[in-house]
Design a protein around this motif. Structure first.
Motif, PDB file in Angstrom:
ATOM      1  N   PHE A 126       0.849  -1.185   0.000  1.00 58.09           N
ATOM      2  CA  PHE A 126       0.000   0.000   0.000  1.00 58.09           C
ATOM      3  C   PHE A 126       0.888   1.239   0.000  1.00 58.09           C
ATOM      4  N   TRP A 127       0.606   2.157  -0.924  1.00 52.21           N
ATOM      5  CA  TRP A 127       1.454   3.325  -1.126  1.00 52.21           C
ATOM      6  C   TRP A 127       0.613   4.485  -1.623  1.00 52.21           C
ATOM      7  N   ALA A 128       1.243   5.645  -1.751  1.00 50.94           N
ATOM      8  CA  ALA A 128       0.603   6.827  -2.330  1.00 50.94           C
ATOM      9  C   ALA A 128       1.666   7.653  -3.049  1.00 50.94           C
ATOM     10  N   THR A 129       1.231   8.452  -4.002  1.00 50.40           N
ATOM     11  CA  THR A 129       2.169   9.248  -4.796  1.00 50.40           C
ATOM     12  C   THR A 129       2.924  10.269  -3.953  1.00 50.40           C
ATOM     13  N   TRP A 130       2.335  10.717  -2.863  1.00 50.65           N
ATOM     14  CA  TRP A 130       2.934  11.744  -2.001  1.00 50.65           C
ATOM     15  C   TRP A 130       3.820  11.134  -0.915  1.00 50.65           C
ATOM     16  N   CYS A 131       3.912   9.814  -0.862  1.00 48.18           N
ATOM     17  CA  CYS A 131       4.659   9.117   0.199  1.00 48.18           C
ATOM     18  C   CYS A 131       6.041   8.723  -0.307  1.00 48.18           C
ATOM     19  N   VAL A 132       7.051   9.506   0.038  1.00 41.96           N
ATOM     20  CA  VAL A 132       8.416   9.245  -0.425  1.00 41.96           C
ATOM     21  C   VAL A 132       8.936   7.887   0.057  1.00 41.96           C
ATOM     22  N   PRO A 133       8.757   7.512   1.331  1.00 41.12           N
ATOM     23  CA  PRO A 133       9.221   6.179   1.738  1.00 41.12           C
ATOM     24  C   PRO A 133       8.542   5.046   0.949  1.00 41.12           C
ATOM     25  N   CYS A 134       7.278   5.235   0.588  1.00 40.62           N
ATOM     26  CA  CYS A 134       6.569   4.227  -0.210  1.00 40.62           C
ATOM     27  C   CYS A 134       7.244   4.039  -1.564  1.00 40.62           C
ATOM     28  N   ILE A 135       7.534   5.138  -2.216  1.00 39.99           N
ATOM     29  CA  ILE A 135       8.148   5.086  -3.540  1.00 39.99           C
ATOM     30  C   ILE A 135       9.565   4.531  -3.436  1.00 39.99           C
ATOM     31  N   ASN A 136      10.299   4.921  -2.406  1.00 41.46           N
ATOM     32  CA  ASN A 136      11.640   4.372  -2.193  1.00 41.46           C
ATOM     33  C   ASN A 136      11.587   2.859  -2.011  1.00 41.46           C
ATOM     34  N   GLU A 137      10.603   2.386  -1.241  1.00 40.40           N
ATOM     35  CA  GLU A 137      10.473   0.943  -1.023  1.00 40.40           C
ATOM     36  C   GLU A 137      10.162   0.224  -2.334  1.00 40.40           C
ATOM     37  N   LEU A 138       9.197   0.730  -3.089  1.00 44.12           N
ATOM     38  CA  LEU A 138       8.840   0.087  -4.351  1.00 44.12           C
ATOM     39  C   LEU A 138       9.977   0.145  -5.363  1.00 44.12           C
ATOM     40  N   ASP A 139      10.755   1.230  -5.353  1.00 40.35           N
ATOM     41  CA  ASP A 139      11.940   1.315  -6.220  1.00 40.35           C
ATOM     42  C   ASP A 139      12.972   0.257  -5.819  1.00 40.35           C
ATOM     43  N   ALA A 140      13.217   0.118  -4.511  1.00 38.81           N
ATOM     44  CA  ALA A 140      14.210  -0.851  -4.027  1.00 38.81           C
ATOM     45  C   ALA A 140      13.788  -2.279  -4.362  1.00 38.81           C
ATOM     46  N   ILE A 141      12.515  -2.574  -4.179  1.00 43.22           N
ATOM     47  CA  ILE A 141      12.022  -3.919  -4.492  1.00 43.22           C
ATOM     48  C   ILE A 141      12.084  -4.158  -5.998  1.00 43.22           C
TER      49      ILE A 141
END
Length: 160
Positions: free
Chosen positions: A51-66
């Motif tokens: 679960f993520w959102a466009t405004w959530c930097v840690p979310c995007i970082n996690e999805l990028d790392a994965i």
């Protein structure tokens, strides 16, 4: 009196986190089609819902790392990751452009009315749920670099 509040708090927390299976909720695909989460998850393999959102930097970082290790994970465990945007009506228009600029090989769905988020009592993102079939096996919130390694250990454990 203090003990009564403690017991009440524990009962509330237990009920909040006692969800054992994924509820069958409708989500929206990037092309605007309504899909059932139950039909999107694997019946016999491990599926990770992120679960993520466009405004959530840690979310995007996690999805990028994965994303960098996802192919290896799939080769070894056959898992599938579904990234579920919980963006609200004001920010949902940012999802497609952000995804187009990424090299994510995940299925991306949008929880338009945040129905799945509410059903699972998600209050903090990033929030990862590991499933086997519709059974919830593991939940994790937050992200720090390297956390994807711990997630992969759990995926391997549940893929056996």
């Amino acid at each position: 009196m203090k003990n009564s509040f403690t017991i009440l708090f524990l009962l509330i927390c237990t009920s909040i986190f006692s969800q054992k299976t994924i509820p069958n909720v409708s989500l929206t695909s990037l092309n605007g089609k309504t899909v059932s989460i139950e039909n999107e998850i694997s019946k016999d393999k491990v599926t990770v819902l992120s679960f993520w959102a466009t405004w959530c930097v840690p979310c995007i970082n996690e999805l990028d790392a994965i994303s960098e290790v996802y192919q290896d994970w799939q080769d070894e465990t056959e898992i599938e990751i579904i990234a579920i945007s919980i963006d609200d009506s004001r920010t949902q228009k940012r999802v497609k452009p952000l995804i187009n600029g990424k090299d994510w090989n995940y299925k991306v769905l949008i929880d338009k009315n945040q129905e799945l988020k509410r059903a699972l009592n998600i209050s903090v993102i990033p929030h990862v749920i590991v499933l086997k079939g519709s059974k919830i096996l593991y939940r994790h919130t937050g992200y720090s670099p390297g956390a994807e390694e711990e997630l992969y250990k759990k995926i391997k454990e549940f893929s056996k």
